[in-house]
Design a protein around this motif. Structure first.
Motif, PDB file in Angstrom:
ATOM      1  N   LYS A 154       2.511   6.361  -2.675  1.00  0.00           N
ATOM      2  CA  LYS A 154       3.512   7.289  -3.212  1.00  0.00           C
ATOM      3  C   LYS A 154       3.297   7.513  -4.705  1.00  0.00           C
ATOM      4  CE  LYS A 154       6.994   6.122   0.206  1.00  0.00           C
ATOM      5  NZ  LYS A 154       8.242   5.403   0.457  1.00  0.00           N
ATOM      6  N   TYR A 201       0.827  -1.209   0.000  1.00  0.00           N
ATOM      7  CA  TYR A 201       0.000   0.000   0.000  1.00  0.00           C
ATOM      8  C   TYR A 201       0.864   1.263   0.000  1.00  0.00           C
ATOM      9  CZ  TYR A 201      -2.855   3.786   1.807  1.00  0.00           C
ATOM     10  OH  TYR A 201      -3.457   4.995   1.973  1.00  0.00           O
ATOM     11  N   THR A 202       1.925   1.278   0.796  1.00  0.00           N
ATOM     12  CA  THR A 202       2.751   2.485   0.898  1.00  0.00           C
ATOM     13  C   THR A 202       3.393   2.844  -0.446  1.00  0.00           C
ATOM     14  OG1 THR A 202       4.595   1.126   1.688  1.00  0.00           O
ATOM     15  CG2 THR A 202       3.253   2.232   3.364  1.00  0.00           C
ATOM     16  N   HIS A 203       3.791   1.831  -1.218  1.00  0.00           N
ATOM     17  CA  HIS A 203       4.367   2.100  -2.539  1.00  0.00           C
ATOM     18  C   HIS A 203       3.312   2.703  -3.456  1.00  0.00           C
ATOM     19  CE1 HIS A 203       7.566  -0.148  -0.886  1.00  0.00           C
ATOM     20  NE2 HIS A 203       7.973  -0.805  -1.945  1.00  0.00           N
TER      21      HIS A 203
END
Length: 147
Positions: free
Chosen positions: A44, A39-41
């Motif tokens: 971004k 999710y974090t990728h």
């Protein structure tokens, strides 16, 4: 030429958004799960795509991600250039700097090859990328099963 993983992820997310229905906005988490990436990728990548004006994110109930008009008709070459940045294929000024810097023809040849790579992508739009058979496959992507 090799694209960064970030650019690859951003392109795949734009393609997935291009086939989602207008009444069925996807969340960043749903796109991340469909693409099988953290999710974090994805967050971004979505943030960068928002800054470029390619993706719109709406919060709250009924919110989600949507591809903008620019996102649908933008050149893939332009999008890749924006995501990849101005970097060159090789780093002649690295540590240590290349001793051939002052008289090297390879650097120019690689820069020309890089531009030819982008130029080959210029006529394509995101809409072109999601034409059949790709679009139906994208629609069928579902996230990872819950853990």
């Amino acid at each position: 030429m090799r694209l960064t993983k970030f650019t690859d992820l951003a392109l795949r997310s734009v393609m997935r958004l291009a086939v989602s229905g207008e009444g069925d906005p996807l969340t960043t988490r749903e796109v991340a799960e469909a693409m099988d990436v953290p999710y974090t990728h994805m967050a971004k990548a979505v943030t960068r795509l928002q800054r470029l004006g390619v993706v719109e994110a709406r919060r709250g109930r009924g919110g989600g991600l949507a591809l903008t008009g620019l996102g649908r008709r933008a050149s893939v070459g332009w999008l890749v250039r924006e995501l990849e940045g101005e970097g060159e294929v090789v780093s002649c000024d690295g540590d240590p700097p290349c001793p051939l810097r002052a008289a090297c023809r390879l650097r120019r040849a690689l820069r020309d090859a890089q531009e030819a790579f982008y130029a080959a992508l210029d006529p394509l739009t995101v809409t072109d990328l999601v034409a059949s058979p790709t679009g139906p496959v994208l629609i069928g992507l579902v996230g990872r099963p819950p853990e």
